[in-house]
Motif scaffolding. Structure first.
Motif, short mmCIF file in Angstrom:
data_model
loop_
_atom_site.label_atom_id
_atom_site.label_comp_id
_atom_site.label_asym_id
_atom_site.label_seq_id
_atom_site.Cartn_x
_atom_site.Cartn_y
_atom_site.Cartn_z
N CYS A 1 55.75 50.45 73.67
CA CYS A 1 55.23 49.39 74.54
C CYS A 1 53.93 48.82 73.97
CB CYS A 1 54.99 49.92 75.95
SG CYS A 1 56.52 50.35 76.81
N TYR B 1 52.81 44.98 78.09
CA TYR B 1 53.67 46.07 78.57
C TYR B 1 53.14 47.45 78.19
CZ TYR B 1 56.61 42.03 79.22
OH TYR B 1 57.08 40.80 79.59
N GLN C 1 59.90 49.59 74.74
CA GLN C 1 60.32 48.27 75.19
C GLN C 1 61.30 47.67 74.20
OE1 GLN C 1 56.34 46.12 74.65
NE2 GLN C 1 57.77 44.63 73.76
N VAL D 1 61.85 47.50 79.66
CA VAL D 1 60.98 48.61 79.25
C VAL D 1 61.60 49.89 79.79
CG1 VAL D 1 58.89 47.20 79.19
CG2 VAL D 1 59.49 48.43 81.28
N LEU E 1 52.35 46.93 86.27
CA LEU E 1 53.35 46.02 85.68
C LEU E 1 54.01 45.15 86.72
CD1 LEU E 1 54.90 45.27 83.06
CD2 LEU E 1 56.57 47.04 83.67
#
Length: 684
Positions: free
Chosen positions: A450, A454, A467, A505, A537
Motif C-alpha cells: 500500500c 492507501y 493494493q 486493497v 480510508l
C-alpha cells in the motif's frame, strides 16, 4: 563333539569383541547401531522419534574432538581444509545416491503437486540446508497446510551435522593457535570454548523450545549444545578412570535409559530442550563405561561383531529407511505401516544399508584417486550436488513445460465453476487433464505494498497492507479483510474489481478472523490496527468471511468471533460489509486423494451435509443495515457432495483452501452478487 565345538565357537564369537585400529572403540560403534535401530523402529512402528538422532549428533562431535585433540596435542597442525574435503567426500556420494533414488520414487509414486516442494528439499538436503528449509516451513502458516511427511525430512539432522563439521574445526584451529603462541595445552582452551557453546546453546534451546518448538526442533543454534556435550565428554574421557564395579552398572543404566526415552517422552514435542539430556547422558554413560573387561558388561553386547557391523552401516540405514517408509505410506495411502509391513520395511532397509555400505560407501571411502590432490577431492564434492541440481532443474523444466501446455490448452475443456452456470453447454473434452498441473502459484494476492493515499501510518496495518495497481478516479474503494480463507477468494474478486474500476486493497492476517472479541491477542492487535486504518480510508465496502467452519462438523460452523461488533461499527460509518460464507474444512486433501485414486473415485468426495449445515449462520447478521451476505457453497460443494474437481479444474489446494485457478473460474458466477453488494448495497 563337533556340535559342542561349534557351540563353543559361536559363544566365543559373541563374547570376543571386534578388534580395530588403534583408538577404535567397538562398543561406541555398537552404540551407533543401537541409536540407528531406535530411530528406525520408532519411526516405523510407533510413528515417533526416540532420541537416537541426538545420540548421532553427540557421537559425531565426540569422535571429531578425539581426532583433532590427538593431532594438536601431538604437535601437528590441524589441517582444517583437508578435513573438510575428506569429510564431505566421505559423506556426500552416498547421500547424493539416496537423494537421486528418492527423486525416482517421487516421480513414480507421489502426487504431481508435491514434486516442486520435494525437488527443493532434495536440493536443500545435498547442500546441507534441509533443516533450515523445514524450520521455515514449520512456522509458515501456508506451508503448514501442505504438511504431509517428506521423504527428505530426515536429512534435517545430517544438515545440522554438516554445518557443525564446517564450524567445529575453526574452534580447533583457534586452540592450535593458542598452543602455538603460548605453549599452553589445547584442552583447557577447548573446554572453555565448548563449555560456552554448551551453556549459550542450551539456554537458547530451552527458551526456543518453549516459545516456538516447531522451529527450534530444526534450528542449528538449538542443537549446538548436543555437539558441545559430545566434545566436552571427549576432553574428559582420558581423565575418567572408573573401577569395573562402577563401569558395569553405569553401562547398563545408560543402555536402559537410551532405550526407554522414546517410550516415556514425546521426543518430537519436547526436544531439543533440556529433556534431550536424557538420551545424551545415557549415551555418555555407555561411553564412560567403555571397555569394562567384565563378561557381563554392556560393552560385551555392543562390541559383538554383528552389532559393530550394523554400526558401520548406520549412516546408510539412516539414509534409506525414511524414504522407504514414507513412500510405502504414500503408495498404500496409510498413516502407519502396521506390524507386517513395518517388519518388511525394516528388513529391506537393513539389507539395503548393508549392501550400500559394502559396495558403495566403503569403496568410495577407500578410493585413492581423490585423496592424491585437493582439487580432486573438491571435484568429487562439487559433482555430487551438481548431479542433484541438474536432475532437479531438468525435472522442473519438464514440469514447467507440461504446465504451460496444459494452461495453453485450457479453455472450453476446463471451465471450472462456470460449468455450474444454468444452461451451460460444454463444448470441450470431458476427459481433458485436470488443471492446474501443480499447486505452485495457486495463492492469489495483490501485487503492491500500500502506498500514497492507501498507505497506513500504523506499522502494524502497513505490514500486511497490499493494493492492486493504482486506479485513476476509481468508482469504488474496496478493502478485503480477514485470513487465508478470505485471501483465497481474491481470485474471484480481483477480475471483478478490475472490470468495474474499483481500487482494491487487502489486509489479510493468516489465522485471524475479522473481529476483536474472541480472537487471540495477536489477531486482536492486528484487527484493531485494521479498524483504525479503515476508519481513515473510509472504503465503500469491506469484504470478509462471515463464518468459520470447523473440521468435518456441520453443526459447529459459527459467525466469526467479534464480527458483528465490527460490522456495526463499519456500517454506522456508511461502509457496506460483504460477508462470504466460509468453505468447508475437510479431514482429507481431495486433490491428493484424486491424484492417487482417480478424479472419479467416490472415496475422494465428502458429503456436503457432513461439513456444512443447510443454513448459513451469518443470516443472523442480515438484520444489521449495511451487511450483505453471499453464500458460495453451491459453487464449491454442488449437489450433495464436495468433489475434488469441478469442470476439470481442481477445487482444493489442500484440505481447507481453494486453488487460485478455481476461484478465478468463480468470478463470472459471483460477479453479479459482488457488484450489487458493493455498488448498490444489495445482493441476491
Amino acid at each position: 563333539m563337533q556340535s559342542a565345538r561349534r557351540s563353543s565357537s559361536v559363544g566365543r564369537r559373541f563374547r570376543d569383541p571386534v578388534v580395530g585400529p588403534p583408538g577404535f572403540r567397538p562398543e561406541v560403534q555398537g552404540l551407533r547401531a543401537v541409536a540407528v535401530l531406535l530411530v528406525v523402529l520408532y519411526h516405523v512402528f510407533m510413528g515417533r522419534v526416540a532420541g537416537g538422532v541426538d545420540v548421532f549428533l553427540f557421537l559425531s562431535a565426540f569422535f571429531m574432538t578425539l581426532s583433532f585433540v590427538r593431532r594438536i596435542e601431538g604437535g601437528r597442525r590441524p589441517t582444517i581444509g583437508r578435513y573438510w574435503l575428506h569429510t564431505f567426500k566421505r559423506l556426500l556420494p552416498l547421500a547424493t545416491l539416496v537423494v537421486l533414488a528418492t527423486f525416482v520414487l517421487v516421480w513414480c509414486f507421489y502426487p504431481a503437486e508435491d514434486a516442486s516442494g520435494l525437488r527443493s528439499q532434495g536440493v536443500a538436503s545435498v547442500l546441507y540446508a534441509e533443516n533450515w528449509l523445514l524450520a521455515v516451513h514449520a512456522v509458515d502458516y501456508y506451508a503448514a497446510d501442505r504438511s504431509a511427511a517428506s521423504p527428505f525430512q530426515h536429512f534435517w539432522s545430517l544438515s545440522v551435522q554438516g554445518q557443525v563439521f564446517l564450524l567445529w574445526p575453526l574452534v580447533f584451529g583457534l586452540a592450535w593457535l593458542v598452543k602455538r603462541r603460548t605453549g599452553r595445552r589445547s584442552v583447557p582452551v577447548l573446554a572453555v570454548s565448548f563449555g560456552a557453546v554448551f551453556g549459550a546453546s542450551l539456554a537458547w534451546s530451552v527458551i526456543s523450545t518453549h516459545t516456538q518448538q516447531n522451529f527450534a526442533y530444526f534450528d542449528t543454534r538449538a542443537r549446538l549444545w548436543e555437539f558441545a556435550l559430545g566434545s566436552l565428554l571427549a576432553l574428559a574421557v582420558p581423565y575418567l578412570r572408573l573401577p569395573v564395579r562402577a563401569r558395569v552398572p553405569l553401562g547398563w543404566c545408560g543402555l536402559v535409559g537410551l532405550v526407554s526415552v522414546g517410550i516415556v517422552v514425546d521426543v518430537a514435542g519436547a526436544f531439543p530442550g533440556w529433556i534431550a539430556l536424557w538420551p545424551l547422558l545415557s549415551a555418555a554413560a555407555i561411553v564412560v563405561a567403555g571397555r569394562s573387561g567384565s563378561p557381563v558388561g554392556v560393552d560385551r553386547l555392543l562390541a559383538w561383531g554383528p552389532v559393530v557391523r550394523l554400526g558401520d552401516a548406520a549412516y546408510a540405514l539412516y539414509l534409506v529407511h525414511w524414504p522407504l517408509l514414507v513412500t510405502w505410506l504414500v503408495v498404500r495411502d496409510r498413516s502407519a505401516a502396521g506390524w507386517w509391513a513395518g517388519a518388511g520395511i525394516v528388513v529391506v532397509s537393513v539389507l539395503l544399508a548393508v549392501l550400500l555400505t559394502r559396495f558403495v560407501e566403503t569403496p568410495l571411502r577407500r578410493w585413492a584417486w581423490p585423496e592424491a590432490r585437493r582439487w580432486r577431492l573438491a571435484l568429487v564434492i562439487a559433482v555430487c550436488p551438481g548431479l542433484v541440481l541438474a536432475t532437479a532443474g531438468t525435472w522442473a523444466a519438464l514440469d514447467g513445460r507440461r504446465a504451460s501446455q496444459l494452461a495453453a490448452q485450457a479453455g472450453s475443456s476446463n471451465p471450472g465453476a462456470q460449468s455450474l452456470a444454468p444452461g451451460y453447454d460444454s463444448t470441450g473434452d470431458p476427459n481433458a487433464p485436470v488443471v492446474p498441473a501443480t499447486m505452485e502459484e495457486q495463492w492469489v494476492g495483490l501485487p503492491r505494498v500500500c502506498e500514497g493515499d492507501y498507505a497506513s501510518a500504523d506499522p502494524v496495518a502497513q505490514g500486511f497492507c497490499r493494493q492492486d495497481e493504482p486506479v485513476e478516479n476509481p468508482t469504488r474503494v474496496v478493502a478485503v479483510v480477514g485470513n487465508s480463507h478470505m485471501e483465497q477468494y481474491m481470485g474471484a474478486i480481483i477480475p471483478v474489481a478490475r472490470q468495474r474500476h474499483w481500487q482494491l486493497v487487502s489486509l489479510l492476517q493468516p489465522g485471524c478472523g475479522f473481529g476483536l472479541e474472541g480472537q487471540s491477542d495477536t489477531c486482536r492487535a492486528g484487527n484493531q490496527a485494521v479498524l483504525s486504518y479503515l476508519e481513515e480510508l473510509h472504503p465503500d465496502a469491506v469484504v470478509t468471511t462471515s463464518t468459520r467452519s470447523e473440521l468435518m462438523d456441520a453443526r459447529a460452523e459459527h459467525v466469526v468471533s467479534g464480527l458483528e461488533a465490527v460490522t456495526r461499527e463499519l456500517t454506522a460509518q456508511g461502509t457496506t460489509v460483504l460477508g462470504l460464507r466460509d468453505n468447508p474444512r475437510l479431514d482429507v486433501d481431495l486433490t491428493r486423494c484424486a491424484q492417487r485414486k482417480g478424479w472419479e473415485d467416490s472415496s475422494c468426495r465428502v458429503p456436503r451435509t457432513s461439513v456444512l449445515g443447510e443454513r448459513n449462520p451469518a443470516e443472523s447478521l442480515e438484520s444489521v443495515p449495511g451487511f450483505v451476505g453471499i453464500d458460495p457453497t453451491g459453487l464449491i460443494c454442488p449437489g450433495d457432495a464436495c468433489p475434488p474437481e469441478i469442470g476439470r479444474v481442481a477445487v482444493w489446494l489442500d484440505s481447507h483452501h481453494l486453488t487460485g485457478d478455481y476461484t478465478r473460474s468463480m468470478a463470472p458466477l459471483l460477479r453479479e452478487r459482488l457488484v450489487a453488494a458493493v455498488e448498490a448495497g444489495t445482493a441476491g
